[in-house]
Design a protein around this motif. Structure first.
Motif, mmCIF file in Angstrom:
data_model
loop_
_atom_site.group_PDB
_atom_site.id
_atom_site.type_symbol
_atom_site.label_atom_id
_atom_site.label_comp_id
_atom_site.label_asym_id
_atom_site.label_seq_id
_atom_site.Cartn_x
_atom_site.Cartn_y
_atom_site.Cartn_z
ATOM 1 N N THR A 141 0.852 -1.195 0.000
ATOM 2 C CA THR A 141 0.000 0.000 0.000
ATOM 3 C C THR A 141 0.881 1.236 0.000
ATOM 4 N N LEU A 142 0.634 2.093 -0.978
ATOM 5 C CA LEU A 142 1.333 3.368 -1.088
ATOM 6 C C LEU A 142 0.356 4.471 -0.726
ATOM 7 N N ILE A 143 0.720 5.274 0.294
ATOM 8 C CA ILE A 143 -0.168 6.327 0.784
ATOM 9 C C ILE A 143 0.485 7.675 0.525
ATOM 10 N N LYS A 144 -0.264 8.573 -0.077
ATOM 11 C CA LYS A 144 0.217 9.946 -0.315
ATOM 12 C C LYS A 144 -0.479 10.882 0.654
ATOM 13 N N ASN A 145 0.319 11.360 1.645
ATOM 14 C CA ASN A 145 -0.157 12.395 2.558
ATOM 15 C C ASN A 145 0.629 13.670 2.303
ATOM 16 N N GLY A 146 0.096 14.768 2.706
ATOM 17 C CA GLY A 146 0.787 16.036 2.492
ATOM 18 C C GLY A 146 0.430 16.648 1.158
ATOM 19 N N PRO A 147 0.461 17.965 1.095
ATOM 20 C CA PRO A 147 0.067 18.665 -0.147
ATOM 21 C C PRO A 147 1.150 18.540 -1.222
ATOM 22 N N GLY A 148 0.797 18.993 -2.387
ATOM 23 C CA GLY A 148 1.753 18.990 -3.479
ATOM 24 C C GLY A 148 1.732 17.700 -4.246
ATOM 25 N N GLN A 149 2.648 17.655 -5.231
ATOM 26 C CA GLN A 149 2.698 16.515 -6.142
ATOM 27 C C GLN A 149 3.845 15.585 -5.763
ATOM 28 N N ALA A 150 3.540 14.304 -5.884
ATOM 29 C CA ALA A 150 4.589 13.297 -5.729
ATOM 30 C C ALA A 150 4.905 12.785 -7.123
ATOM 31 N N HIS A 151 6.076 13.191 -7.655
ATOM 32 C CA HIS A 151 6.421 12.872 -9.035
ATOM 33 C C HIS A 151 7.210 11.568 -9.113
ATOM 34 N N PHE A 152 6.731 10.674 -9.936
ATOM 35 C CA PHE A 152 7.518 9.520 -10.354
ATOM 36 C C PHE A 152 7.976 9.851 -11.782
ATOM 37 N N VAL A 153 9.126 10.559 -11.861
ATOM 38 C CA VAL A 153 9.502 11.179 -13.131
ATOM 39 C C VAL A 153 10.008 10.150 -14.132
ATOM 40 N N SER A 154 10.984 9.359 -13.717
ATOM 41 C CA SER A 154 11.615 8.505 -14.703
ATOM 42 C C SER A 154 11.349 7.016 -14.526
#
Length: 631
Positions: A141-154
Motif C-alpha cells: 500500500t502506497l499512501i500519499k499524505n501532504g500537499p503537493g505533487q509526488a512525481h515519479f519522473v523517470s
C-alpha cells in the motif's frame, strides 16, 4: 565509517553500521543485526546486505549490483542517490521533509504485499528518477499524505496493491503496468499519467477525486470497476479526451434527491464510455421515488448495462441527448393486493404474507422479518408439547413447551400421572401395589383381595366384617370360616365346630328320613354313650366302633332306615374319635342337643332332595376329611 576508502573482500557481520563518509566497496556480503544509517559518502560494494533492523537514509549514495534486504522500516530523511542496487523494503517505510531516492541505472525498489510506505513530502516523490531510472513495484500500500505533487519522473511504476491519495497528487511520468490495483483518490486529489504507456487490468478507481491521462499517454483499460464516493456519496472523474473508458462494474449509493455528489454517487467521464454489457450495483439509502443521474460523459456511449442489482422498483434510462445514464426509482407493483409492494413484501404472490402479518406455524416467513416459525419471537398458534421423561408415550402436565414441531423427548398429551416410571400410564395394567398404575385416579381398583376380621386371632375370620386390600391389614385374615369370632377355641377343625357340624348333619338326616322315633333315639343313645375302648384316632378302635353301631342299628331299625342310620352313625363316630370328643360329658351334651332339636316340628316345607344334596356335600367336605385323617 567516516572517511577514506574500505574494500571488503569477505563477509562481515556487525551489530549496527553507520556510514558517515568515505567509500565502501568490494564484493563481501554484509549482515547487520540491527540498523544501518547512511548520512554521507558512498556504499558501492556489490555484495548483499541483510539488515535486521531499519535503514535510514539522509544523504550519500547507494550503488552496486547487490541487493539490500531491509527487515525493518526504511526511512528517507533527505535526498539519497540510488544507482543499480535493488532495495526490498520488507518492513515498509516513510519519508520526512525532502526525503527521496534519486534512482537511475536499472535500480529496483520493491514494496511487498501487506507492507505500507507513506509519502509525507510536499515535493517530489520518494522515487524521483533520471533517465533509465529503474523500476518501482508496489504490491503493498502506497499512501500519499501532504500537499503537493509526488512525481515519479523517470522510473517505471508497476502497481498491483493499493494506492491511497489523501492529499496532493501522484504523477506518473513514465510507463507502468497495473493489475488488480485499487486506486482510492479523495476529494481534491488526482492521479495523472503524462507520458508513456499505462495499462490497467481489473483495477478499481474509487473516491471523490479524479484520474487524468494526458493526450500523449497511451492508455489501455479492461475489467474496470468504479465506485464514486467514500464513506458517503460523491463524484469521481475519469479524463482522457477521445478515449473509450470501459465500465465493467459501476457501484453507486442512492440516498436522497439532493443531486449527484450530495444525494447520490456519479461517475463523470471526460471522453467516451463503453458499457460492455456491464453491471450496476445499487445501494438504496432510503431515497424517494424519482430519477438519479449515475453516469455522465462528454463523448459518446457504446452499449448498455446488462445487469442491474438493485431493490425492486429501479430501472435504467439512457439519455444520449443529455449524455447521461439515469436510475429511475418507482413504486413496485403490489401483485397480491395485500397493501405491500414487491419491494418490501417478501412474497408478493401470497396475500397472507407481508410485513406485520401474524407469524404462524407453516414453515414460512409470514411477517417478512427473516425469521420462520419457532425462530420468530412473535409466533402464534404453536402447539403445547409435554416432556416424556420415561419414554412411555405419555407426557408430564407440569413440564411443557410451545413449539410448531414436536421436539425430541416431548409428546402431545399430558396424561402421565408418574413421568418417572415407564410402567405407569393410561392403559397400563392395574396391579395390587397401592399405586394408580393406569392413571384413572383410582388405586388398585378391581385387583384387591377380601380380608375378614379375626377378632379372636384364631386364624379364621368373620365373614360379616371385611376389608379390601393388597395384603392383610392388622387383625384380618383371608379365611372367613369362623363360626364364633369372639371365641379363640372355636374355629374350623376345633372340637366345638365339629360337634356343631355333626349335630346339624345328624338332625337334618333324621328329619329327612323320619328317623326320630323313640326306638331310633334309644339306639342312638346306646351308640353315643357307648364307651370306646381305645383313644382316637386308631384304626382298630374305629373298626370296633363301626361293628358295634352295625349290630345295634340292625336290631330294631327297619329297612331302609337302618342303612341310612348306619352311615349316619359312622359319620358321627369317626369325627368324635378323630377329635377326641368321646368323653361322657360330650356324649351326654350331644344327646340332649339332638333330642331338643328333634322335638321341634319337622321341616316338612324343605325340599328333601335339595337338603339331601346340601347335607351330603357338607358331610363330604367337612366330616369325611377328618374321617380320612382318622383312617
Amino acid at each position: 565509517m567516516h572517511d577514506g576508502t574500505m574494500t571488503l573482500g569477505q563477509d562481515l557481520t556487525l551489530p549496527t553500521y553507520r556510514h558517515l563518509g568515505g567509500i565502501l566497496n568490494g564484493t563481501g556480503n554484509f549482515t547487520v543485526l540491527d540498523s544501518v544509517q547512511l548520512t554521507n559518502g558512498t556504499i558501492e560494494n556489490n555484495g548483499t546486505w541483510n539488515i535486521g533492523g531499519s535503514l535510514t537514509c539522509s544523504g550519500g549514495n547507494l550503488s552496486g549490483s547487490g541487493s539490500m534486504n531491509v527487515t525493518g522500516v526504511t526511512r528517507l530523511l533527505n535526498t539519497t542517490y540510488l544507482f543499480y542496487r535493488t532495495i526490498n523494503m520488507n518492513g515498509g517505510g516513510y519519508t520526512e521533509a525532502n526525503g527521496r531516492f534519486y534512482v537511475h541505472g536499472g535500480c529496483q525498489i520493491n514494496l511487498p504485499s501487506g507492507k505500507t510506505f507513506t509519502i509525507l513530502t510536499s515535493g517530489y516523490a520518494p522515487w524521483h528518477g533520471w533517465t533509465a531510472g529503474g523500476t518501482i513495484s508496489v504490491a503493498g500500500t502506497l499512501i500519499k499524505n501532504g500537499p503537493g505533487q509526488a512525481h515519479f519522473v523517470s522510473p517505471i511504476v508497476n502497481m498491483s496493491g493499493n494506492v491511497v491519495v489523501n492529499q496532493g497528487s501522484i504523477d506518473l511520468q513514465n510507463p507502468g503496468t497495473h493489475s488488480s490495483l485499487a486506486m482510492k483518490v479523495l476529494l481534491g486529489t488526482y492521479v495523472a499519467s503524462f507520458n508513456g504507456s499505462h495499462s490497467f487490468t481489473n483495477c478499481l478507481f474509487e473516491g471523490n477525486g479524479s484520474y487524468y491521462a494526458a493526450p500523449a499517454t497511451t492508455l489501455t483499460m479492461s475489467g474496470m470497476t468504479y465506485s464514486p464516493g467514500i464513506a458517503g456519496v460523491g463524484v469521481f472523474a475519469m479524463e482522457k479526451s477521445g478515449f473509450n473508458f470501459p465500465i465493467t462494474y459501476l457501484n453507486v449509493d442512492v440516498n436522497s434527491n439532493a443531486g449527484p455528489g450530495t444525494g447520490n454517487d456519479k461517475l463523470h467521464v471526460i471522453g467516451n464510455v463503453t458499457l460492455n454489457a456491464g453491471t450496476v450495483n445499487v445501494t438504496d439509502g432510503g431515497a424517494p421515488y424519482g430519477n438519479y443521474t449515475i453516469l455522465s460523459y462528454t463523448g459518446t456511449r457504446t452499449g448498455t448495462f446488462s445487469t442491474l442489482n438493485a431493490p425492486l422498483g429501479y430501472s435504467i434510462i439512457y439519455d444520449d441527448g443529455l449524455k447521461t445514464v439515469i436510475l429511475n426509482k418507482s413504486a413496485p407493483p403490489d401483485n397480491d393486493n395485500d397493501g405491500y409492494h414487491a419491494g418490501i413484501d417478501c412474497n408478493d404472490s401470497d396475500p397472507e404474507i407481508y410485513p406485520g402479518a401474524n407469524e404462524i406455524c407453516n414453515s414460512l416467513d409470514d411477517d417478512c422479518d427473516g425469521l420462520i416459525d419457532d425462530n420468530d419471537p412473535g409466533i402464534t398458534g404453536q402447539s403445547t408439547w409435554y416432556v416424556d421423561t420415561d419414554n412411555d408415550g405419555y407426557g408430564d402436565a407440569n413440564d411443557s413447551v410451545l413449539a410448531c414441531n414436536q421436539p425430541i423427548g416431548y409428546v402431545a398429551n399430558a396424561d402421565d400421572c408418574d413421568d418417572e416410571n415407564p410402567n405407569i400410564h393410561p392403559g397400563a395394567i392395574e396391579t395390587c401395589n397401592e399405586t394408580d398404575d393406569d392413571c384413572d385416579g383410582l388405586v388398585d381398583e378391581g385387583v384387591q383381595s377380601t380380608y375378614y376380621e379375626d377378632a379372636d386371632q384364631d386364624g379364621y375370620g368373620n365373614s360379616g366384617v371385611t376389608h379390601l386390600a393388597c395384603s392383610p391389614p392388622a387383625g384380618f385374615v383371608g379365611i372367613a370360616d369362623d363360626c364364633d369370632d369372639l371365641n379363640g377355641s372355636v374355629f374350623p377343625g376345633a372340637a366345638e365346630c365339629v360337634i356343631s357340624l355333626m349335630m346339624t348333619v345328624t338332625v337334618t338326616l333324621m328329619k329327612m328320613y323320619n328317623l326320630h322315633s323313640l326306638q331310633m333315639l334309644m339306639a342312638m343313645d346306646t351308640v353315643i354313650l357307648h364307651p370306646l375302648p381305645l383313644p382316637a384316632p386308631h384304626p382298630p378302635a374305629l373298626c370296633q366302633t363301626m361293628m358295634t353301631v352295625m349290630i345295634l342299628t340292625q336290631i330294631s331299625i327297619p329297612e331302609p332306615q337302618k342303612y341310612v342310620t348306619l352311615w349316619m352313625m359312622i359319620a358321627m363316630v369317626c369325627p368324635m374319635m378323630a377329635y377326641n370328643l368321646h368323653s361322657t360329658q360330650t356324649m351326654t351334651e350331644m344327646d340332649m342337643a339332638i333330642r331338643e332339636t328333634l322335638s321341634r316340628p319337622v321341616l316338612h316345607h324343605l325340599d328333601l332332595s335339595t337338603m339331601h344334596l346340601t347335607v351330603t356335600t357338607r358331610i363330604q367336605t367337612s366330616i369325611q376329611e377328618p374321617l380320612k385323617l382318622a383312617i
